[in-house]
Design a protein around this motif. Structure first.
Motif, PDB file in Angstrom:
ATOM      1  N   TYR A 223       3.564   5.161  -4.328  1.00  0.00           N
ATOM      2  CA  TYR A 223       4.580   5.405  -5.355  1.00  0.00           C
ATOM      3  C   TYR A 223       5.874   5.891  -4.707  1.00  0.00           C
ATOM      4  O   TYR A 223       6.025   7.063  -4.423  1.00  0.00           O
ATOM      5  N   GLY A 224       6.773   4.957  -4.478  1.00  0.00           N
ATOM      6  CA  GLY A 224       8.104   5.312  -3.977  1.00  0.00           C
ATOM      7  C   GLY A 224       8.205   5.284  -2.468  1.00  0.00           C
ATOM      8  O   GLY A 224       7.397   5.909  -1.779  1.00  0.00           O
TER       9      GLY A 224
ATOM     10  N   ASP B  71      11.579   5.380  -1.268  1.00  0.00           N
ATOM     11  CA  ASP B  71      13.019   5.638  -1.141  1.00  0.00           C
ATOM     12  C   ASP B  71      13.324   7.135  -1.252  1.00  0.00           C
ATOM     13  O   ASP B  71      14.385   7.536  -1.709  1.00  0.00           O
TER      14      ASP B  71
ATOM     15  N   SER C 215       7.264   1.960  -8.025  1.00  0.00           N
ATOM     16  CA  SER C 215       8.370   2.903  -8.199  1.00  0.00           C
ATOM     17  C   SER C 215       7.851   4.345  -8.145  1.00  0.00           C
ATOM     18  O   SER C 215       6.648   4.595  -8.272  1.00  0.00           O
ATOM     19  N   ARG C 216       8.775   5.266  -7.988  1.00  0.00           N
ATOM     20  CA  ARG C 216       8.399   6.684  -7.904  1.00  0.00           C
ATOM     21  C   ARG C 216       7.665   7.133  -9.157  1.00  0.00           C
ATOM     22  O   ARG C 216       7.929   6.596 -10.236  1.00  0.00           O
TER      23      ARG C 216
END
Ligand SMILES: NC(=O)c1ccc[n+]([C@@H]2O[C@H](COP(=O)([O-])OP(=O)(O)OC[C@H]3O[C@@H](n4cnc5c(N)ncnc54)[C@H](O)[C@@H]3O)[C@@H](O)[C@H]2O)c1
Length: 321
Positions: free
Chosen positions: A206-207, A209, A277-278
């Motif tokens: 999860y994530g 970035d 995604s986060r």
């Protein structure tokens, strides 16, 4: 000493109970097995009681007259707490009141509470010290913080020593004791990655970035046996002041990708990674400053190298079913 261990059939509680016994103490498990099974109880004394049932909790205190309480029972999923906050307030704060009411009738010397790094929320500085700003980002973290406050206030009034142990990420297992991580719906990284890699599934991250060197979240992993030792050494220390909050972590952090790589190396496989995604509320970096526990209690982690954590967790996954 007689030590009442709520949640003693759970993942961490099962290790605490065994380390207590190893040190010559008598653990009594209070657990209604809502998220654990009988196997973890072994030969230990067990009361199948829900904390919500105050009169039964009182009866347990009357029967065993515990000198110490280790309160691990609770609801543990950050994600679920966002969906059903009332369950978290009811169990992590409300149900714990039975213990405080019982302590008022049957005096206890020391009360240890399983708190969490989640009380810090998005910590600005790392490593995190106990006096960092407390701004939980989930009902789970808020309910833990609320019980910390309530416990300390009650303990002060009762003349009881109260300690909140703020665990970072518990991991690993003691396979020879037949105990390891097994939650109903597993959300913890290490068992999830091991299970994915053992079944040739992609690992979900999860994530990627986050403001960290490889873009994935960094966490502080503490071997569950070291965590259990921290409880027992704290209970055995008669010179602690009346109230403390202690971080229980190693002071070292590993990213999600570093964990996946360590497990893949141990299993000799090449991981397939899917980046998602986060998740809301996941802070980029949570690393403990554990020096307060070291200076007050003399505790130091000895099993928490990444290699020992991963090896014991893999060993456990291979035997647990
Ligand atoms: N696992 C971690 O990395 C971690 C990190 C920080 C804090 N903690 C805290 O440590 C504690 C133990 O975590 P765990 O991973 O062993 O969880 P777990 O779910 O394995 O164990 C919890 C145990 O408590 C029992 N229980 C829950 N509510 C109860 C109630 N009202 N009455 C009686 N029994 C009840 C369950 O049956 C279970 O055996 C929890 O309070 C959790 O919030 C865990």
């Amino acid at each position: 000493m007689n030590v009442l261990v709520t949640g003693g059939a759970g993942y961490i509680g099962a290790h605490v109970v065994r380390v207590l016994a190893q040190h010559g103490h008598t653990p009594i498990i209070l657990d209604d097995l809502r998220s654990a099974s009988y196997e973890r109880i072994g030969d230990f004394q067990h009361e199948h009681v829900a904390l919500e049932d105050t009169s039964k909790v009182m009866a347990v205190f009357q029967k065993y007259q515990p000198e110490a309480i280790v309160h691990l029972a609770g609801s543990i999923s950050v994600r679920e707490s966002v969906q059903t906050p009332e369950k978290y307030w009811a169990n992590n704060l409300g149900a714990g009141m039975s213990l405080l009411l019982a302590c008022a009738r049957f005096p206890v010397r020391i009360f240890l509470f399983s708190s969490s790094a989640a009380v810090y929320g998005n910590a600005v500085e790392t490593p995190i010290r106990e006096n960092a700003i407390l701004e939980p980002t989930s009902p789970y973290g808020s309910s833990k913080l609320a019980f910390e406050h309530t416990l300390h206030r009650s303990a002060q009034a009762l003349g009881m020593c109260s300690i909140a142990l703020r665990y970072f990420n518990a991991a690993g297992a003691h396979t020879a004791w037949g105990v390891g991580e097994q939650h109903d719906s597993e959300e913890h990284l290490i068992p999830k990655v091991i299970r994915a890699l053992l079944t040739a599934q992609p690992v979900q991250v999860y994530g990627n970035d986050y403001p960290t060197p490889d873009g994935t979240c960094i966490r502080d992993y503490i071997h569950v046996v070291d965590l259990a030792e921290a409880h027992v050494l704290t209970l055995e220390n008669e010179y602690l002041g009346n109230q403390h909050n202690f971080n229980v972590g190693t002071g070292e952090g590993y990213s999600v990708l570093e964990i996946i790589s360590a497990i893949a190396t141990r299993l000799s496989v090449t991981p397939q990674i899917t980046f998602l995604s986060r998740r809301p509320g996941d802070p980029p970096r949570l690393i403990a400053d554990p020096s307060a526990l070291l200076s007050h209690v003399g505790w130091k982690p000895v099993h928490s190298s990444l290699q020992e954590i991963v090896n014991s967790a893999v060993e456990w996954e291979l035997v647990r079913c």
